[in-house]
Design a protein around this motif. Structure first.
Motif, short mmCIF file in Angstrom:
data_model
loop_
_atom_site.label_atom_id
_atom_site.label_comp_id
_atom_site.label_asym_id
_atom_site.label_seq_id
_atom_site.Cartn_x
_atom_site.Cartn_y
_atom_site.Cartn_z
N PRO A 176 0.84 -1.19 -0.29
CA PRO A 176 0.19 0.09 -0.09
C PRO A 176 0.70 1.30 0.30
O PRO A 176 2.30 1.69 0.44
N LEU A 177 0.27 2.27 -0.12
CA LEU A 177 1.16 3.46 -0.50
C LEU A 177 1.34 3.75 1.16
O LEU A 177 0.77 3.29 1.79
N LEU A 194 0.82 0.60 -4.13
CA LEU A 194 -0.41 1.04 -4.84
C LEU A 194 -1.74 1.64 -4.23
O LEU A 194 -1.66 1.62 -2.85
N ASP A 195 -2.44 2.66 -4.61
CA ASP A 195 -3.51 4.01 -4.24
C ASP A 195 -4.61 2.77 -4.37
O ASP A 195 -4.77 1.99 -5.80
N PHE A 209 -5.29 -2.86 -6.48
CA PHE A 209 -5.33 -2.87 -4.91
C PHE A 209 -7.04 -2.19 -4.77
O PHE A 209 -7.32 -1.17 -5.31
N VAL A 210 -7.72 -2.71 -3.69
CA VAL A 210 -9.07 -2.04 -3.27
C VAL A 210 -9.30 -1.65 -2.27
O VAL A 210 -8.08 -2.57 -1.42
N PRO A 211 -10.20 -1.10 -2.00
CA PRO A 211 -10.15 -0.36 -0.97
C PRO A 211 -10.56 -1.63 0.11
O PRO A 211 -10.89 -3.10 -0.54
N ALA A 212 -10.11 -1.36 1.76
CA ALA A 212 -10.70 -2.17 2.32
C ALA A 212 -11.49 -1.01 4.06
O ALA A 212 -10.85 0.34 4.03
N GLN A 213 -11.79 -1.71 4.93
CA GLN A 213 -11.72 -1.11 6.32
C GLN A 213 -11.05 -1.24 7.80
O GLN A 213 -11.65 -2.32 7.92
N HIS A 214 -10.31 -1.06 7.35
CA HIS A 214 -9.37 -0.99 8.63
C HIS A 214 -8.09 0.18 8.92
O HIS A 214 -8.73 0.92 8.95
N LEU A 228 -0.89 3.12 3.50
CA LEU A 228 -2.73 2.39 3.00
C LEU A 228 -2.88 1.50 3.88
O LEU A 228 -2.10 0.84 3.89
N TRP A 229 -4.32 0.60 3.41
CA TRP A 229 -4.73 -0.49 3.67
C TRP A 229 -5.31 -1.05 2.49
O TRP A 229 -5.86 -0.17 1.70
N GLY A 230 -5.59 -2.20 2.27
CA GLY A 230 -6.21 -2.16 1.53
C GLY A 230 -6.24 -4.30 0.86
O GLY A 230 -5.91 -5.00 2.19
N GLY A 231 -7.08 -4.84 -0.06
CA GLY A 231 -6.90 -5.98 -0.56
C GLY A 231 -6.68 -5.98 -2.13
O GLY A 231 -6.23 -4.32 -2.44
#
Ligand code: ZN
Ligand code: ZN
Length: 351
Positions: A176-177, A194-195, A209-214, A228-231
């Protein structure tokens, strides 16, 4: 493996003290649009360090938890099989969120953690209660590594160093960024940040790279939410696999399903969900995993993020039972939202 009771006040106090320390390095501005750190797509109260105090009090005064790692199914990885390239999709669960995904011979590892502890320290932090099902040095060549976020049960620098030395050259490492510069300083080659919704291609693969709630924090290298965080969504030909990382339940699943679904397989976390007052915003529970499976329009899902480390209050062996109950309530079959043995490999022929 022994069944044990998780009641280690001194160790927990040390972890709490470390968690409350600021990161050793000053936080850097990773994106001009997020001067105060990264945020989730849905506003809400994220877990705070001060929440650990009532949780710790509950652990110290509440009943002991019976963790029984012996009750978790596991099998050694069939390494010879993995060295034979196959068309289509083949997936091997190495425990927790570490999954080997092979599509038409292109090999990806998600959140590789080979260490004995999910921690930057060899002497402190959650210890592995079920063994790694393979010697990582025996794995076939890995083309790419997908890192969801910098928590220690997902980003392990020692494992990335080991992969960088693999015969045939280092893998591409997507982070993640905000987690790229310090990993390069730590000697990890081929790192790219990745953003959300950013796409890259590598050989036959398209990776998004896709959003996550974390949230994020690396105890020694990055401050709270400074990365950043994500999937990830990995697509090769007609096969696509979604790797969630860590996430609470929210509208991100539907957005990901709408934009990039349906998926051949979704890797969904089903562990670290109790107590809900502490974990709801950051980790889905098994019932929410079943709902996420539907939101994503996944054909099948595999429950991961359980069985290796104790990170929360449910017994380490409990997630499959709770998932079975959630499936029954939702009318979903055990072939549709699955749990496997640690070390298990399954294949899908090319569509
Ligand atoms: Zn996490
Ligand atoms: Zn995690």
């Amino acid at each position: 493996m022994r069944a044990g009771h998780q009641r280690q006040p001194v160790r927990m106090l040390l972890i709490l003290a470390l968690a409350t320390l600021p990161a050793a390095l000053p936080a850097q501005t990773v994106s001009a649009s997020w001067p105060d750190g990264f945020h989730n797509t849905t506003p809400g109260r994220e877990p705070q360090t001060r929440d650990l105090l009532p949780w710790l009090w509950g652990r110290l005064t509440g009943p002991a938890i019976r963790h029984a790692p012996d009750e978790i199914a596991r099998q050694p990885v069939d390494v010879a099989r993995l060295h034979q390239r196959v068309d289509g999709l083949r997936v091997t669960w190495l425990g927790h969120s570490t999954v080997l995904i092979e599509i038409d011979g292109f090999r990806v590892l998600t959140d590789p953690v080979f260490s004995e502890r999910a921690s930057p320290f060899s002497w402190l932090g959650p210890r592995r209660l079920t063994p790694l099902p393979v010697d990582p040095a025996r794995l076939p060549h890995i083309d790419a590594v997908l890192i969801s976020h910098n928590h220690h049960d997902h980003l392990d620098v020692g494992s990335l160093r080991q992969l960088a030395r693999q015969p045939g050259g280092a893998p591409a490492v997507y982070v993640p960024l905000g987690d790229d510069d310090w990993l390069r300083e730590d000697g990890i080659p081929q790192v790219q940040a990745l953003d959300w919704w950013q796409q890259v291609t590598l050989g036959p693969a398209r990776i998004t790279f896709v959003p996550a709630q974390h949230w994020s924090r690396h105890i020694t290298r990055r401050g709270r939410d400074r990365s950043l965080w994500g999937g990830h969504v990995l697509q090769v030909g007609a096969v696509s696999v979604y790797h969630a990382g860590d996430t609470g339940y929210g509208p991100d699943f539907k957005a990901i399903g709408d934009r990039l679904g349906p998926f051949t397989l979704a890797l969904l976390p089903i562990g670290a969900y109790q107590p809900r007052w502490l974990t709801r915003r950051q980790h889905i529970d098994p019932a929410e995993a079943v709902q996420a499976h539907r939101d994503l329009r996944a054909r099948q899902s595999l429950g991961v993020h359980w069985g290796s480390f104790v990170l929360s209050d449910e017994p380490i062996q409990q997630p499959p039972g709770d998932l079975a109950e959630a499936r029954r309530a939702a009318g979903v079959s055990e072939d549709e939202v699955m749990t496997w043995a640690i070390g298990e490999t399954r294949s899908w022929s090319a569509p």
